[in-house]
Design an enzyme around this catalytic site. Sequence first.
Site, PDB file in Angstrom:
ATOM      1  N   LEU A  47       0.835  -1.204   0.000  1.00  0.00           N
ATOM      2  CA  LEU A  47       0.000   0.000   0.000  1.00  0.00           C
ATOM      3  C   LEU A  47       0.872   1.258   0.000  1.00  0.00           C
ATOM      4  O   LEU A  47       2.042   1.211   0.373  1.00  0.00           O
ATOM      5  CB  LEU A  47      -0.915  -0.031   1.227  1.00  0.00           C
ATOM      6  CG  LEU A  47      -1.885  -1.226   1.226  1.00  0.00           C
ATOM      7  CD1 LEU A  47      -2.414  -1.514   2.626  1.00  0.00           C
ATOM      8  CD2 LEU A  47      -3.033  -0.978   0.253  1.00  0.00           C
ATOM      9  N   PRO A  48       0.280   2.411  -0.373  1.00  0.00           N
ATOM     10  CA  PRO A  48       1.112   3.611  -0.538  1.00  0.00           C
ATOM     11  C   PRO A  48       1.765   4.113   0.750  1.00  0.00           C
ATOM     12  O   PRO A  48       2.957   4.413   0.750  1.00  0.00           O
ATOM     13  CB  PRO A  48       0.131   4.655  -1.087  1.00  0.00           C
ATOM     14  CG  PRO A  48      -0.996   3.879  -1.673  1.00  0.00           C
ATOM     15  CD  PRO A  48      -1.088   2.615  -0.871  1.00  0.00           C
ATOM     16  N   THR A  78       6.191   0.685   2.144  1.00  0.00           N
ATOM     17  CA  THR A  78       7.194   1.535   2.803  1.00  0.00           C
ATOM     18  C   THR A  78       6.433   2.581   3.601  1.00  0.00           C
ATOM     19  O   THR A  78       5.821   3.484   3.018  1.00  0.00           O
ATOM     20  CB  THR A  78       8.099   2.223   1.762  1.00  0.00           C
ATOM     21  OG1 THR A  78       8.777   1.224   1.009  1.00  0.00           O
ATOM     22  CG2 THR A  78       9.127   3.106   2.458  1.00  0.00           C
ATOM     23  N   LYS A 137      15.205  -0.044   6.176  1.00  0.00           N
ATOM     24  CA  LYS A 137      14.968   0.495   4.814  1.00  0.00           C
ATOM     25  C   LYS A 137      15.036   2.027   4.842  1.00  0.00           C
ATOM     26  O   LYS A 137      15.596   2.654   3.938  1.00  0.00           O
ATOM     27  CB  LYS A 137      13.614   0.015   4.292  1.00  0.00           C
ATOM     28  CG  LYS A 137      13.081   0.917   3.196  1.00  0.00           C
ATOM     29  CD  LYS A 137      12.570   0.282   1.970  1.00  0.00           C
ATOM     30  CE  LYS A 137      12.349   1.382   0.942  1.00  0.00           C
ATOM     31  NZ  LYS A 137      11.820   1.034  -0.282  1.00  0.00           N
ATOM     32  N   LYS A 185       9.564  10.965  -0.513  1.00  0.00           N
ATOM     33  CA  LYS A 185       8.729  10.271   0.487  1.00  0.00           C
ATOM     34  C   LYS A 185       9.606   9.566   1.529  1.00  0.00           C
ATOM     35  O   LYS A 185       9.368   9.680   2.735  1.00  0.00           O
ATOM     36  CB  LYS A 185       7.830   9.247  -0.226  1.00  0.00           C
ATOM     37  CG  LYS A 185       7.026   8.399   0.731  1.00  0.00           C
ATOM     38  CD  LYS A 185       6.392   7.185   0.067  1.00  0.00           C
ATOM     39  CE  LYS A 185       5.936   6.206   1.149  1.00  0.00           C
ATOM     40  NZ  LYS A 185       5.406   4.962   0.654  1.00  0.00           N
TER      41      LYS A 185
HETATM   42  P1  NAD Z   1       0.754   2.563  -6.117  1.00  0.00           P
HETATM   43  O1  NAD Z   1       0.158   3.853  -5.696  1.00  0.00           O
HETATM   44  O2  NAD Z   1       1.060   2.306  -7.546  1.00  0.00           O
HETATM   45  O3  NAD Z   1      -0.189   1.354  -5.616  1.00  0.00           O
HETATM   46  C1  NAD Z   1      -0.852   1.330  -4.379  1.00  0.00           C
HETATM   47  C2  NAD Z   1      -2.167   0.578  -4.561  1.00  0.00           C
HETATM   48  O4  NAD Z   1      -2.817   0.473  -3.281  1.00  0.00           O
HETATM   49  C3  NAD Z   1      -3.157   1.304  -5.491  1.00  0.00           C
HETATM   50  O5  NAD Z   1      -3.544   0.409  -6.518  1.00  0.00           O
HETATM   51  C4  NAD Z   1      -4.292   1.691  -4.577  1.00  0.00           C
HETATM   52  O6  NAD Z   1      -5.565   1.681  -5.209  1.00  0.00           O
HETATM   53  C5  NAD Z   1      -4.207   0.613  -3.505  1.00  0.00           C
HETATM   54  N1  NAD Z   1      -4.864   0.979  -2.253  1.00  0.00           N
HETATM   55  C6  NAD Z   1      -4.755   2.141  -1.543  1.00  0.00           C
HETATM   56  N2  NAD Z   1      -5.518   2.085  -0.439  1.00  0.00           N
HETATM   57  C7  NAD Z   1      -6.135   0.871  -0.453  1.00  0.00           C
HETATM   58  C8  NAD Z   1      -7.061   0.236   0.420  1.00  0.00           C
HETATM   59  N3  NAD Z   1      -7.523   0.834   1.524  1.00  0.00           N
HETATM   60  N4  NAD Z   1      -7.501  -1.003   0.090  1.00  0.00           N
HETATM   61  C9  NAD Z   1      -7.041  -1.605  -1.022  1.00  0.00           C
HETATM   62  N5  NAD Z   1      -6.174  -1.060  -1.899  1.00  0.00           N
HETATM   63  C10 NAD Z   1      -5.718   0.176  -1.603  1.00  0.00           C
HETATM   64  O7  NAD Z   1       2.073   2.394  -5.234  1.00  0.00           O
HETATM   65  P2  NAD Z   1       3.350   1.475  -5.563  1.00  0.00           P
HETATM   66  O8  NAD Z   1       4.317   2.200  -6.444  1.00  0.00           O
HETATM   67  O9  NAD Z   1       2.880   0.109  -5.939  1.00  0.00           O
HETATM   68  O10 NAD Z   1       4.064   1.441  -4.119  1.00  0.00           O
HETATM   69  C11 NAD Z   1       3.546   0.655  -3.059  1.00  0.00           C
HETATM   70  C12 NAD Z   1       4.514   0.735  -1.893  1.00  0.00           C
HETATM   71  O11 NAD Z   1       5.794   0.245  -2.295  1.00  0.00           O
HETATM   72  C13 NAD Z   1       4.746   2.173  -1.381  1.00  0.00           C
HETATM   73  O12 NAD Z   1       4.778   2.149   0.016  1.00  0.00           O
HETATM   74  C14 NAD Z   1       6.079   2.555  -1.992  1.00  0.00           C
HETATM   75  O13 NAD Z   1       6.784   3.521  -1.226  1.00  0.00           O
HETATM   76  C15 NAD Z   1       6.810   1.209  -2.005  1.00  0.00           C
HETATM   77  N6  NAD Z   1       7.867   1.100  -3.015  1.00  0.00           N
HETATM   78  C16 NAD Z   1       7.638   1.510  -4.288  1.00  0.00           C
HETATM   79  C17 NAD Z   1       8.663   1.416  -5.227  1.00  0.00           C
HETATM   80  C18 NAD Z   1       8.438   1.856  -6.665  1.00  0.00           C
HETATM   81  O14 NAD Z   1       9.426   1.953  -7.421  1.00  0.00           O
HETATM   82  N7  NAD Z   1       7.192   2.113  -7.094  1.00  0.00           N
HETATM   83  C19 NAD Z   1       9.910   0.874  -4.870  1.00  0.00           C
HETATM   84  C20 NAD Z   1      10.097   0.428  -3.560  1.00  0.00           C
HETATM   85  C21 NAD Z   1       9.058   0.545  -2.631  1.00  0.00           C
END
Ligand code: NAD
Length: 306
Positions: free
Chosen positions: A66-67, A97, A172, A247
């Site tokens: 999740l975000p 994260t 992390k 972030k």
């Molecule tokens: P994203 O925004 O693409 O995806 C998050 C998903 O969570 C969305 O599809 C959203 O609809 C869903 N969501 C939000 N609230 C919800 C709820 N209450 N119930 C169900 N679904 C819900 O984000 P992402 O890029 O996939 O990143 C996810 C996590 O991974 C973050 O914490 C980010 O910091 C971490 N991360 C991302 C990257 C990257 O390169 N994108 C790398 C390392 C870590």
Amino acid sequence: MSDRIGFIGLGNMGAPMAEQLLNAGREVHVFDLSEASVEKVVGLGATAAASVAEVADGSETIITMLPAGTHVRSVYLGAGSLIDAAAPGTLLIDCSTIDVETSRAVGAAAVEAGHEMIDAPVTGGVMAARVGKLNFMVGGAEKSVERARPLLEIMGQKVLHAGPQGDGIGVKICNNMSLGICMIAAAEAMMMAKRLGLDPKRTHEIMSNASGMSWPLVNYCPLPGIVDGVPANDGYRPGFSAAMMRKDLRLAQEAALSAEANTPLGAHALAIFSHFCDSGHLETDYSGISKLIGGDAWDYPRDSGE
Ligand code: NAD
């Protein structure tokens, strides 16, 4: 209980992670607030659930991606939440994260309700998620980490156990604060070399074998044409976006405040990346910080030497 896996949060990272589990022949039940995201993963063989509680029903393990902390709290805590709806003994794995405080609070609530919980944030980004090569920094009891390991090894290449629950996210955040600082240092050194009229490739080669070396300098050089396959060679398309780095640097400052840790360079790195993001570079790779540092419109004070 079957060996069914529940997966909540099918965004940029969650969808390819769930896909790896499906490719490995696992039964995966999924939920996301975005129907389009659910449909995409259902098209790959997953089963759609109508709610968090429906994912919990019958899943032996549940993974969340999740975000931010607020989303994790809303999915895990309260009536109809994961902790409420899952059968006692369920293994909960949060790969998001988020801030250390939320991670520890959710972990404690899960254990109190009779579940096992680990935090398993990732490094590697979307490209690594697509090919199952993420690295997991894991916090949790030894037996829970070992229970999770086979699944984590489907989605990733390294599973690094940091300590008790909450410590994966702690490591992390420390790591990414250091990464952000080191990227700025690499960009400053390489840009100054350019302005001094030094040969950038030779400077990079010498520094990569000298005491000023760092991971971003050696492997993720912020200047184009020096290291193969890096975002600098591709117009700074991410990769790992400046917004993501901001972030993580914000999370680091929150952690520093709560732990009364002194992080002057972490604070300054956050200010520099915020400035970069606010000037239209949210979706530029974080190594693009070299454009800000190398630009003429530099508005950070120089030490006057007085
Ligand atoms: P994203 O925004 O693409 O995806 C998050 C998903 O969570 C969305 O599809 C959203 O609809 C869903 N969501 C939000 N609230 C919800 C709820 N209450 N119930 C169900 N679904 C819900 O984000 P992402 O890029 O996939 O990143 C996810 C996590 O991974 C973050 O914490 C980010 O910091 C971490 N991360 C991302 C990257 C990257 O390169 N994108 C790398 C390392 C870590």
